[in-house]
Write a protein that holds these residues in place. Sequence first.
Motif, PDB file in Angstrom:
ATOM      1  N   ILE A 123      36.438  15.616  61.938  1.00  0.00           N
ATOM      2  CA  ILE A 123      37.430  16.435  62.624  1.00  0.00           C
ATOM      3  C   ILE A 123      37.583  17.804  61.963  1.00  0.00           C
ATOM      4  CG2 ILE A 123      39.470  15.642  61.350  1.00  0.00           C
ATOM      5  CD1 ILE A 123      40.939  15.624  64.062  1.00  0.00           C
ATOM      6  N   ASN A 124      37.365  17.890  60.652  1.00  0.00           N
ATOM      7  CA  ASN A 124      37.456  19.193  59.985  1.00  0.00           C
ATOM      8  C   ASN A 124      36.304  20.104  60.374  1.00  0.00           C
ATOM      9  OD1 ASN A 124      39.896  19.038  58.461  1.00  0.00           O
ATOM     10  ND2 ASN A 124      38.893  17.668  57.012  1.00  0.00           N
ATOM     11  N   LEU A 125      35.142  19.501  60.695  1.00  0.00           N
ATOM     12  CA  LEU A 125      34.004  20.304  61.135  1.00  0.00           C
ATOM     13  C   LEU A 125      34.274  20.987  62.476  1.00  0.00           C
ATOM     14  CD1 LEU A 125      30.951  18.042  60.183  1.00  0.00           C
ATOM     15  CD2 LEU A 125      31.592  20.230  59.161  1.00  0.00           C
ATOM     16  N   LEU A 126      35.215  20.442  63.244  1.00  0.00           N
ATOM     17  CA  LEU A 126      35.552  21.045  64.537  1.00  0.00           C
ATOM     18  C   LEU A 126      36.300  22.363  64.381  1.00  0.00           C
ATOM     19  CD1 LEU A 126      36.784  17.872  66.473  1.00  0.00           C
ATOM     20  CD2 LEU A 126      34.532  18.938  66.550  1.00  0.00           C
ATOM     21  N   LYS A 127      36.916  22.581  63.201  1.00  0.00           N
ATOM     22  CA  LYS A 127      37.684  23.801  62.915  1.00  0.00           C
ATOM     23  C   LYS A 127      38.766  24.040  63.981  1.00  0.00           C
ATOM     24  CE  LYS A 127      33.963  26.006  60.321  1.00  0.00           C
ATOM     25  NZ  LYS A 127      34.596  25.669  59.030  1.00  0.00           N
ATOM     26  N   ILE A 138      45.664  14.681  74.481  1.00  0.00           N
ATOM     27  CA  ILE A 138      45.679  15.700  73.434  1.00  0.00           C
ATOM     28  C   ILE A 138      44.455  16.582  73.619  1.00  0.00           C
ATOM     29  CG2 ILE A 138      45.633  16.205  70.970  1.00  0.00           C
ATOM     30  CD1 ILE A 138      46.847  13.523  70.426  1.00  0.00           C
ATOM     31  N   GLU A 139      44.694  17.874  73.752  1.00  0.00           N
ATOM     32  CA  GLU A 139      43.608  18.844  73.886  1.00  0.00           C
ATOM     33  C   GLU A 139      43.593  19.743  72.657  1.00  0.00           C
ATOM     34  OE1 GLU A 139      44.406  20.892  77.496  1.00  0.00           O
ATOM     35  OE2 GLU A 139      43.939  19.174  78.783  1.00  0.00           O
ATOM     36  N   GLY A 140      42.404  19.957  72.104  1.00  0.00           N
ATOM     37  CA  GLY A 140      42.266  20.795  70.930  1.00  0.00           C
ATOM     38  C   GLY A 140      41.587  22.107  71.261  1.00  0.00           C
ATOM     39  N   ILE A 141      41.937  23.146  70.507  1.00  0.00           N
ATOM     40  CA  ILE A 141      41.300  24.458  70.646  1.00  0.00           C
ATOM     41  C   ILE A 141      40.765  24.847  69.268  1.00  0.00           C
ATOM     42  CG2 ILE A 141      41.608  26.895  71.219  1.00  0.00           C
ATOM     43  CD1 ILE A 141      43.810  26.103  73.114  1.00  0.00           C
ATOM     44  N   THR A 142      39.496  25.176  69.190  1.00  0.00           N
ATOM     45  CA  THR A 142      38.862  25.513  67.925  1.00  0.00           C
ATOM     46  C   THR A 142      39.084  26.980  67.581  1.00  0.00           C
ATOM     47  OG1 THR A 142      36.724  26.191  68.826  1.00  0.00           O
ATOM     48  CG2 THR A 142      37.082  23.829  68.503  1.00  0.00           C
ATOM     49  N   SER A 143      38.635  27.356  66.381  1.00  0.00           N
ATOM     50  CA  SER A 143      38.758  28.758  65.955  1.00  0.00           C
ATOM     51  C   SER A 143      37.878  29.671  66.787  1.00  0.00           C
ATOM     52  CB  SER A 143      38.387  28.879  64.474  1.00  0.00           C
ATOM     53  OG  SER A 143      37.075  28.379  64.244  1.00  0.00           O
ATOM     54  N   HIS A 144      36.926  29.086  67.539  1.00  0.00           N
ATOM     55  CA  HIS A 144      36.062  29.871  68.426  1.00  0.00           C
ATOM     56  C   HIS A 144      36.528  29.777  69.878  1.00  0.00           C
ATOM     57  CE1 HIS A 144      33.294  30.431  65.094  1.00  0.00           C
ATOM     58  NE2 HIS A 144      33.228  29.119  64.923  1.00  0.00           N
TER      59      HIS A 144
END
Length: 348
Positions: free
Chosen positions: A167-171, A328-334
Amino acid sequence: MNEYDRYTYRIVNELLQLQAGEDLFINFEKQLLFFARLVKDAALAVTHRPVTLVMMSLGRPCGIAPYDPEDFCLPQSKGKAMLHLEKPSKLLSAANDFDEISKDMRTMMEYGHLSEPLILGRRIAVPWCSVPCFEENDVEGWGSFLSSRLFISGSVPSAHKDRCDSINLLKLRQLDILDGTSRLTLTLSDSSHFIGRHVELNETRSFFSGVETDALSINLDSRNCNGEAKVRTSLVGNRIDCQVIFTEGRLIPNSMDPSQRFFSRFFLLEEDSNRISSMTITADGIYLMLGSSILESMNIIPSDERELPSDFMRNVYQIKLELKPDRIEGITSHDEKMLLMNRGKLLI
């Protein structure tokens, strides 16, 4: 193998992952002596080294009993390991005088409203684990715990060791928690990363620090979380199940909801006690914390409190909010979007 045997096997072999030659120390309240002895027997068969029972009373040792294995030749000690048997607190009677009860730190701890103390410079040197335990005659407590989803799989999934790395690799930088028509947007702290229960001391020694091996925790940007969500919690014995609103990281009680008056009263105990600090994700749901941030979740742990970031919370009192979101929806640093939970099922 009965249920107690399965639990002791999990503690010894899957959580602590004890090795031959290690000395185990078990601390517990005297009501839990029967189970401490079961773990002791299981550990002796694995380590072939002494196991020491440390009986506690009001947080202090009141009795120590070392037990030797039946082996005639003990291997040389290769290190120590520690286990804490923790009796889960049951719902205490509701308290009305918040100001008076807040002065009794032990009572606040029993209600579950005290944060972990902030200790800088602390480093884990030995394998350790804290697990729930019940009195021998607490049939309801044992039955509910041992039949929970924690034991459905029969063993700890190997994937739980790599969950944090994945999960940390997803940033991720933001999470949107959705439940029906409500939406809560949580911004993750830039100075924090996800941590789990799996800890690696070195290349050859690792362990799980708790029975919830799937749990993932991270600090939040305590000033940039907004929206609303349905939550469950207990405030000094008062059950609360309601829809709450967060504005700039603060829980804003709804004056039209009688149950939320307990929030307003609790928030008077300490400045910023209404501000969100961290979150934990498990297969059971989401837990939001109002209280102290998680020191171990920081990217760089400082040696001086003056070096803590501005969004790091250091409150004494805490509130744990339980959420059961649909999605749950995630948004990355990109700015990439990804689905982390769908229809209540965790996808990570």
